[in-house]
Motif scaffolding. Structure first.
Motif, PDB file in Angstrom:
ATOM      1  N   PHE A  95       0.805  -1.218   0.000  1.00  0.00           N
ATOM      2  CA  PHE A  95       0.000   0.000   0.000  1.00  0.00           C
ATOM      3  C   PHE A  95       0.843   1.275   0.000  1.00  0.00           C
ATOM      4  CE2 PHE A  95      -2.943  -3.077   2.082  1.00  0.00           C
ATOM      5  CZ  PHE A  95      -3.941  -3.050   1.124  1.00  0.00           C
ATOM      6  N   PHE A  96       1.958   1.277   0.718  1.00  0.00           N
ATOM      7  CA  PHE A  96       2.706   2.516   0.942  1.00  0.00           C
ATOM      8  C   PHE A  96       3.906   2.678   0.010  1.00  0.00           C
ATOM      9  CE2 PHE A  96       0.210   2.103   4.710  1.00  0.00           C
ATOM     10  CZ  PHE A  96       0.004   3.383   5.174  1.00  0.00           C
ATOM     11  N   VAL A  97       4.188   1.672  -0.823  1.00  0.00           N
ATOM     12  CA  VAL A  97       5.306   1.795  -1.766  1.00  0.00           C
ATOM     13  C   VAL A  97       4.815   1.626  -3.201  1.00  0.00           C
ATOM     14  CG1 VAL A  97       7.513   0.828  -2.526  1.00  0.00           C
ATOM     15  CG2 VAL A  97       7.022   1.042  -0.088  1.00  0.00           C
ATOM     16  N   THR A 100       1.531   3.697  -4.197  1.00  0.00           N
ATOM     17  CA  THR A 100       1.790   5.140  -4.194  1.00  0.00           C
ATOM     18  C   THR A 100       2.799   5.534  -5.270  1.00  0.00           C
ATOM     19  OG1 THR A 100       3.394   4.768  -2.409  1.00  0.00           O
ATOM     20  CG2 THR A 100       1.184   5.490  -1.777  1.00  0.00           C
ATOM     21  N   ALA A 101       3.833   4.725  -5.484  1.00  0.00           N
ATOM     22  CA  ALA A 101       4.839   5.070  -6.499  1.00  0.00           C
ATOM     23  C   ALA A 101       4.245   5.017  -7.899  1.00  0.00           C
ATOM     24  CB  ALA A 101       6.035   4.133  -6.393  1.00  0.00           C
ATOM     25  N   LEU A 102       3.452   3.979  -8.186  1.00  0.00           N
ATOM     26  CA  LEU A 102       2.932   3.801  -9.534  1.00  0.00           C
ATOM     27  C   LEU A 102       1.776   4.756  -9.828  1.00  0.00           C
ATOM     28  CD1 LEU A 102       3.159  -0.081  -9.604  1.00  0.00           C
ATOM     29  CD2 LEU A 102       4.371   1.465 -11.159  1.00  0.00           C
ATOM     30  N   LEU A 289      -1.480  -2.796  -9.031  1.00  0.00           N
ATOM     31  CA  LEU A 289      -0.016  -2.797  -9.030  1.00  0.00           C
ATOM     32  C   LEU A 289       0.586  -3.274 -10.345  1.00  0.00           C
ATOM     33  CD1 LEU A 289       0.802  -4.245  -5.482  1.00  0.00           C
ATOM     34  CD2 LEU A 289       0.382  -1.892  -6.158  1.00  0.00           C
ATOM     35  N   ILE A 290      -0.179  -3.961 -11.191  1.00  0.00           N
ATOM     36  CA  ILE A 290       0.432  -4.542 -12.386  1.00  0.00           C
ATOM     37  C   ILE A 290       0.018  -3.835 -13.673  1.00  0.00           C
ATOM     38  CG2 ILE A 290      -1.232  -6.294 -13.132  1.00  0.00           C
ATOM     39  CD1 ILE A 290       2.522  -6.867 -12.476  1.00  0.00           C
ATOM     40  N   SER A 427       6.039  -5.538 -10.439  1.00  0.00           N
ATOM     41  CA  SER A 427       5.646  -4.138 -10.262  1.00  0.00           C
ATOM     42  C   SER A 427       6.861  -3.263  -9.992  1.00  0.00           C
ATOM     43  CB  SER A 427       4.650  -4.019  -9.112  1.00  0.00           C
ATOM     44  OG  SER A 427       3.482  -4.758  -9.376  1.00  0.00           O
ATOM     45  N   LEU A 428       7.783  -3.777  -9.180  1.00  0.00           N
ATOM     46  CA  LEU A 428       8.983  -3.018  -8.867  1.00  0.00           C
ATOM     47  C   LEU A 428       9.826  -2.785 -10.117  1.00  0.00           C
ATOM     48  CD1 LEU A 428      10.183  -1.797  -6.276  1.00  0.00           C
ATOM     49  CD2 LEU A 428      11.580  -3.856  -6.050  1.00  0.00           C
TER      50      LEU A 428
END
Length: 601
Positions: A95-97, A100-102, A289-290, A427-428
């Protein structure tokens, strides 16, 4: 109605209003990215604690005892603190990485630029969406320091452990703070989603039809719809759970529950209700996320392969199909909950059906790369790596979609390996690829390519070395959230594989420090980049690097073609920006007219 240029004329601002409480979408996107980076370091450090315990359960770590005196005894991590670390690691990273980043970072920075708008539709609401994020972080991290410590019920927070303050260690004040933090963050996501949808639908520049939008925008647009429809469900569930904890209600607490030889004074609740509500968000969250990385990877591949993206209409349709099906598969997380076999079969069918549009995207990426003039930049390496990780994780997802197999693998490290491949790592890679690709546009400088390649190979090899062996540990019966394999006779033979995984995880962590070093070094000393260093077609590359206030100067660009006219026969260069009309450059020979529709390969 489109915002006029006069509303965005550069005016004198203080440093605080320009860079801190900014309403400029570009600054807000960068704020999201850097705050997500900070949380990634926190979540990554917690991951190292997990692997330290699982890989070397009998070792003593004196530095950790000093850092967390309440979480360690005799220089070894306590079981209750270990469960808190596992819970917080999952919560932070999902939730917090990544979210928010994407959505917050790349969504804010790219949407107005790629559709030819001057800013978001609601700049003040956009600023609020970011400034709800730091308070949510503070409240979440505060749970480490309250009586009873951080929550220990896992990132899924299943009742009744999460519903009763005295149910178990980690069920106290820290769990309440977890729920409050998540509720605040969900409000931020909803503000952002409303802004993204409105901006894309209402503020596209002249000529920018839906089927001329870059695939990055399609991924972010459909993701915003997913968030708008699914996150309110978890928000309502979190409020209901807070009422159960603090107001004596019984939404999720059943009757007849006994804790510490005392009958719990609740009646009528059902813990499975939380699971339905949580996973109704939880599985669309996988695609939250994807889908943005899918769009980012498509953009990077076409640009650095110097070739039109293969099957653009099918790529768009597959994004929409994946999003639609993601609302119909939540029950595959609940095969062991006692559901009727016919219901399980229905969820299995929808789960396997989602593999079809996913396969369409994979084969189209491969077709895009076929006989292409590939430039193996760091961004391109991460894009290709994304496809590898997505396929690896997706194949194991087919296994887990079948109820008989999933019932055995449920809550084992096979599941941990699966979602770390397909959701976390893939995702990363989208985040990393997007950062290397758009860093010149954000800051007017290149990131160091040599350090970038070191970062890629350490990360790519490190991910496979860390997570692929977890499949075998899961097949052997190693449970999720396990404290030590030494406590179970049938798992003691896994000591060597866990030690190997931990060493690989430490090497993976070192690779991320290279990225952080490269990022900050390049901010100040990176090679200067021009407006369009990659030779790209999309609108953000037709303005300065970094873009000015209002993005495009006095006149907004006008779009004449789709975004992927690369290597067009007869063209003077191997790229034709969207702003170039047919009279100034030849049409592609793939079929169809770039003045109307994208080529249908």
């Amino acid at each position: 109605m489109a915002v006029t240029h006069d509303a965005h004329v550069e005016h004198k601002q203080s440093w605080i209003t320009r860079y801190i409480f900014s309403q400029d979408h570009k600054i807000i996107g960068i704020q999201y990215l850097f705050t997500s980076l900070f949380m990634a370091l926190v979540g990554g450090f917690l991951a190292m604690l997990i692997r330290m315990q699982l890989g070397f359960p009998m070792a003593k770590f004196y530095w950790a005892q000093w850092l967390f005196p309440g979480g360690f005894a005799n220089n070894q991590i306590k079981p209750d603190f270990y469960l808190a670390v596992v819970t917080m690691h999952g919560t932070i990273m999902i939730f917090f990485v990544l979210t928010t980043a994407l959505s917050g970072g790349f969504g804010n920075f790219l949407i107005p630029l790629q559709i030819g708008a001057r800013d978001m539709a609601f700049p003040f609401l956009n600023m609020l969406s970011y400034w709800l994020y730091p308070p949510a972080i503070v409240i979440l991290l505060t749970s480490f320091f309250v009586t009873g410590g951080a929550p220990g019920g896992g990132w899924t927070a299943y009742p009744p452990l999460s519903a009763l303050p005295n149910a178990a260690p980690g069920s106290g004040t820290g769990q309440t703070l977890w729920l409050i933090s998540l509720a605040i963050l969900i409000i931020a996501f909803l503000f952002g989603s409303l802004n993204y949808i409105t901006t894309i639908l209402q503020l596209r520049t002249r000529g920018m039809s839906l089927m001329r939008m870059p695939l990055t925008i399609w991924g972010l647009f459909v993701t915003a719809v997913l968030m708008l429809l699914s996150f309110p469900v978890l928000f309502a569930a979190a409020i209901m759970l807070l009422f159960d904890r603090s107001a004596g209600t019984s939404f999720f607490v059943p009757s007849g529950l006994v804790i510490g030889n005392q009958l719990v004074q609740h009646s009528g609740g059902n813990p499975l209700l939380w699971q339905h509500l949580f996973w109704f968000l939880g599985h669309p969250e996988v695609y939250v996320l994807i889908l943005p990385p899918m769009g980012i990877v498509s953009e990077i591949m076409s640009t650095h392969a110097r070739k039109p993206i293969f099957g653009y209409p099918f790529m768009v349709a597959s994004i929409v199909a994946i999003a639609f099906l993601s609302f119909l598969v939540w029950g595959h997380h609940m095969y062991t909950s006692g559901m009727h076999p016919l219901v399980g079969t229905a969820f299995m069918t929808t789960t396997l059906a989602i593999a079809v549009p996913s396969a369409v995207k994979t084969f189209n990426w491969l077709a895009t790369l076929w006989r292409a003039k590939i430039r193996f930049t760091t961004a391109m390496l991460f894009a290709v790596g994304f496809v590898s990780l997505f396929v690896t994780g997706g194949l194991t997802g087919i296994f887990l979609g079948s109820p008989p197999i999933d019932i055995y693998f449920q809550d084992t490290f096979f599941v941990v390996a699966h979602f770390h491949f397909v959701m976390a790592s893939a995702s990363l890679f989208g985040v990393f690829g997007g950062t290397y690709h758009w860093f010149p546009k954000m800051f007017g400088r290149f990131m160091d390519e040599r350090l970038g390649r070191w970062h890629f190979w350490l990360t790519f090899v490190g991910i496979y070395a860390t997570f692929f062996p977890m499949h075998f540990a899961g097949i052997a019966g190693m449970m999720r959230r396990i404290y030590s394999t030494q406590l179970y006779e049938h798992l003691q033979g896994l000591a060597a594989i866990n030690a190997f995984v931990s060493v690989a995880a430490f090497a993976l962590g070192v690779g991320q420090l290279i990225f952080v070093y490269n990022l900050f070094l390049s901010l100040w000393r990176g090679r200067r980049a021009g407006p369009n260093p990659w030779g790209s077609n999309t609108l953000e590359w037709q303005t300065d690097s970094p873009p000015p206030h209002g993005n495009f100067g006095e006149h907004l660009p006008e779009v004449h073609r789709w975004p992927y006219d690369y290597s067009v026969p007869g063209a003077s260069e191997d790229f034709i920006p969207q702003t170039v009309s047919a009279s100034r450059a030849p049409l592609p020979i793939h079929g169809g007219s770039s003045e109307e529709d994208p080529p249908r390969t």
